[in-house]
Design an enzyme around this catalytic site. Structure first.
Site: not given
Ligand code: 5GP
Ligand code: ZN
Length: 138
Positions: A101, A103
């Site tokens: 993903h 951001h």
């Molecule tokens: P990572 O740390 O893996 O780069 O980011 C994962 C992101 O996914 C986090 O910023 C977290 O807030 C978001 N996230 C995790 N679970 C969910 C969810 O169920 N729904 C949404 N909309 N965001 C999520």
């Protein structure tokens, strides 16, 4: 983690509700549930891939084709001055969800996000050495 257990697969497929920002056949964008700031958006391929390097070129192309437009919309809608696009890959980099993903984080001058940017300096010969090792892997 398999696609069956993946929360982002469920979000991208509509099985779990989300605040959808944009979607087409290949890409889904939605508001991050824990925003660093208002408008923080996640852009994912609908297909499950854990890491960026697992994605076939057409998937990355599909994401790349819409990322800039979504980011522009996020910036304009939030009144921000700019944005960061961030892909956390691997636990050490902060990847908590094992579905690639991107951001989109809207930024405003002096907002303090990513406050520390610990820029270093290469010692003589060090850049050449790491350059050689990276090129060898490509
Ligand atoms: P990572 O740390 O893996 O780069 O980011 C994962 C992101 O996914 C986090 O910023 C977290 O807030 C978001 N996230 C995790 N679970 C969910 C969810 O169920 N729904 C949404 N909309 N965001 C999520
Ligand atoms: Zn997934």
């Amino acid at each position: 983690m398999s696609a069956q257990d993946c929360i982002f697969c469920k979000i991208g497929g509509g099985a779990i509700p989300s605040a959808m920002v944009f979607q087409n056949d290949d890409v889904f964008a939605f508001l991050d549930i824990g925003p660093i700031r208002e408008g923080h958006t996640l852009v994912i391929p609908k297909q499950h891939y854990e890491k960026m390097e697992d994605c076939p070129p057409q998937t990355l192309a599909a994401i790349g084709a819409v990322l800039g437009n979504i980011a522009k919309a996020v910036v304009e809608a939030t009144g921000a001055d700019g944005y960061n696009v961030l892909c956390n890959r691997g636990r050490a980099a902060g990847q908590l969800v094992q579905h690639v993903h991107f951001h989109i984080i809207p930024r405003t001058e002096g907002d303090g996000i990513f406050h520390r940017w610990p820029a270093g300096k290469y010692k003589p010969g060090q850049a050449e050495e790491i350059l050689r090792r990276i090129r060898e892997k490509l």
